[in-house]
Design an enzyme around this catalytic site. Structure first.
Site, short mmCIF file in Angstrom:
data_model
loop_
_atom_site.label_atom_id
_atom_site.label_comp_id
_atom_site.label_asym_id
_atom_site.label_seq_id
_atom_site.Cartn_x
_atom_site.Cartn_y
_atom_site.Cartn_z
N THR A 36 1.50 -2.04 6.82
CA THR A 36 1.56 -3.30 7.90
C THR A 36 1.82 -4.36 7.21
O THR A 36 2.60 -5.50 7.76
CB THR A 36 0.02 -3.25 8.51
OG1 THR A 36 -0.34 -1.90 8.93
CG2 THR A 36 0.27 -4.34 9.88
N TRP A 83 3.17 -5.22 4.48
CA TRP A 83 4.52 -5.21 3.86
C TRP A 83 5.39 -5.84 5.06
O TRP A 83 6.31 -6.71 4.72
CB TRP A 83 4.78 -3.96 3.16
CG TRP A 83 6.10 -4.27 2.52
CD1 TRP A 83 6.71 -5.22 1.90
CD2 TRP A 83 6.78 -3.07 1.97
NE1 TRP A 83 7.89 -4.93 1.18
CE2 TRP A 83 8.01 -3.64 1.21
CE3 TRP A 83 6.60 -1.58 2.02
CZ2 TRP A 83 8.68 -2.52 0.63
CZ3 TRP A 83 7.56 -0.66 1.53
CH2 TRP A 83 8.67 -1.15 0.80
N HIS A 129 -2.18 -1.70 16.17
CA HIS A 129 -2.33 -0.43 15.76
C HIS A 129 -2.51 0.70 17.06
O HIS A 129 -2.82 1.99 17.01
CB HIS A 129 -3.70 -0.17 14.75
CG HIS A 129 -3.52 -0.75 13.73
ND1 HIS A 129 -2.64 -0.85 13.02
CD2 HIS A 129 -4.67 -1.47 12.94
CE1 HIS A 129 -2.89 -1.58 11.70
NE2 HIS A 129 -4.18 -2.05 11.93
N SER A 147 -4.94 5.90 0.74
CA SER A 147 -4.95 4.53 0.77
C SER A 147 -6.26 4.02 1.85
O SER A 147 -6.93 3.11 1.28
CB SER A 147 -3.78 3.77 1.43
OG SER A 147 -3.71 2.49 1.43
N ARG A 206 -3.11 -2.55 -3.25
CA ARG A 206 -3.75 -1.60 -4.12
C ARG A 206 -2.77 -1.29 -5.16
O ARG A 206 -2.44 -1.82 -6.42
CB ARG A 206 -4.38 -0.36 -3.51
CG ARG A 206 -5.29 0.42 -4.14
CD ARG A 206 -6.02 1.56 -3.46
NE ARG A 206 -5.00 2.57 -3.01
CZ ARG A 206 -4.52 3.33 -3.58
NH1 ARG A 206 -5.31 3.85 -4.67
NH2 ARG A 206 -3.62 4.35 -3.20
N LYS A 207 -1.84 -0.10 -4.81
CA LYS A 207 -0.69 0.35 -5.83
C LYS A 207 0.48 -0.05 -5.25
O LYS A 207 1.44 -0.18 -6.00
CB LYS A 207 -1.18 2.05 -5.76
CG LYS A 207 -2.14 2.30 -6.82
CD LYS A 207 -2.42 3.81 -6.93
CE LYS A 207 -1.43 4.35 -8.11
NZ LYS A 207 -1.90 5.81 -8.19
#
Ligand code: A3P
Length: 324
Positions: A77, A79, A138, A168, A288-289
């Protein structure tokens, strides 16, 4: 839920009598991360979000020029908000200007979370947004406010491989509510995820519904995946721009948008390292990653297998596959 570290839409305060009456008629479950979730129109919500969903369904009026970003939580989301905001407003906010709003503002503050904003009040004003209005949800396709479906507004839907979504979400939950999630076994959370009993879930129904809508009405719904965005970001940005009727003429602009919105750029910005959203969530929790297949660090093969088998069962015959 008692902890004050928990954001407003995961708490059960400020409910109207109407919401309380509705809640009492709905199936409920004790959830991972939240003390109680309620099933409304097939999806699981917290009490506060449910109030937001109903308000949004009743009061939101779409404009033909609106753009709705639809995702399940943890599917990319943040991004997509950044990419879409940068591309649709590139005339107003040139990416190369050095003072682009994304450099100073977290994407969630530039792109409102519709049912989140409606949690607190039925009077939400989106009229101050730059035109075309870009908003995020959502909600499942069938639960969208009627005017989104009946108007000519466009929907960009992004989904992500469910193993990465689960992982995630698992890490996000631990950051968001460390006390509430501390002793909760991953096996149990994964079982609930596969049964669809997760906030926003069921995952598979959500994805499939938008998938079929995008096949049926490709001018209305564009279906993209986090994985293809990672693999060919520039091409996907061009595809989204064409879908939204604002195709690129200059290649340079595309690569600038890709760079500005990359995980590396956004996650290093002060506003995304130190900031807090008004609902209390630290902005760093959304970065996060940012990898595909990152689930391997967290999930055992046997747990990954359970998600794979559920995916095969649910997606069988749809033509939809995830490669990670
Ligand atoms: P991981 O937890 O796997 O790293 P959402 O925005 O829907 O909440 O999704 C969050 C996920 O998207 C997180 O995944 C986060 O790191 C990743 N993400 C955030 N910004 C990103 C970006 N600019 N590029 C790629 N992934 C990004």
């Amino acid at each position: 839920m008692a902890s004050s570290s928990v954001p407003v839409y995961l708490r059960d305060e400020n409910l109207t009598q109407e919401t309380r009456d509705l809640l009492s008629s709905l199936p409920s479950e004790k959830g991972w991360l939240v003390s109680e979730m309620y099933q409304y129109e097939g999806s699981w919500h917290t009490q506060a979000v449910l109030q937001g969903v109903v308000n949004c369904q009743k009061h939101f009026e779409a404009n033909d020029s609106d753009i709705i970003l639809a995702t399940l939580p943890k599917s990319g989301t943040t991004w997509l908000e950044a990419l879409l905001f940068a591309l649709i407003h590139r005339k107003k906010f040139p990416v190369s200007s050095g003072n682009h709003p994304l450099l100073a503002t977290n994407p969630h503050l530039l792109v409102p979370y519709m049912e989140g904003d409606y949690c607190v009040s039925p009077d939400v004003d989106f009229s101050k947004l730059p035109s075309p209005r870009l908003m995020q949800t959502h909600l499942s396709y069938h639960s969208l406010p009627v005017s989104i479906k009946s108007s000519s507004c466009k929907i960009v839907y992004c989904c992500r491989n469910p193993k990465d979504v689960f992982v995630s979400l698992w890490h996000f939950g631990k950051k968001l509510a460390p006390q509430e999630t501390a002793d909760y076994p991953m096996e149990k959370a994964l079982e609930a995820f596969c049964q669809g009993k997760f906030i926003g879930g069921p995952f598979w129904d959500h994805v499939l519904e938008y998938w079929y809508e995008s096949r049926k009405n490709p001018n209305k719904v564009l279906f993209v995946t986090y994985e293809e965005l990672k693999k060919q970001t520039g091409d996907m940005v061009k595809r989204m721009a064409e879908f939204l009727g604002c195709g690129f003429t200059a290649e340079e602009e595309v690569s600038e948008i890709v760079k500005l919105c990359s995980f590396e750029s956004l996650s290093k910005l002060e506003v995304n390292k130190q900031g807090k959203l008004p609902n209390g969530i630290e902005t760093s929790a959304f970065f996060r990653k940012g990898e595909t297949g990152g689930w391997r660090d967290t999930l055992s093969e046997s747990l990954a297998d359970i998600i794979d088998r559920t995916t095969e069962e649910k997606f069988g015959g749809s033509g939809l596959k995830f490669s990670f």
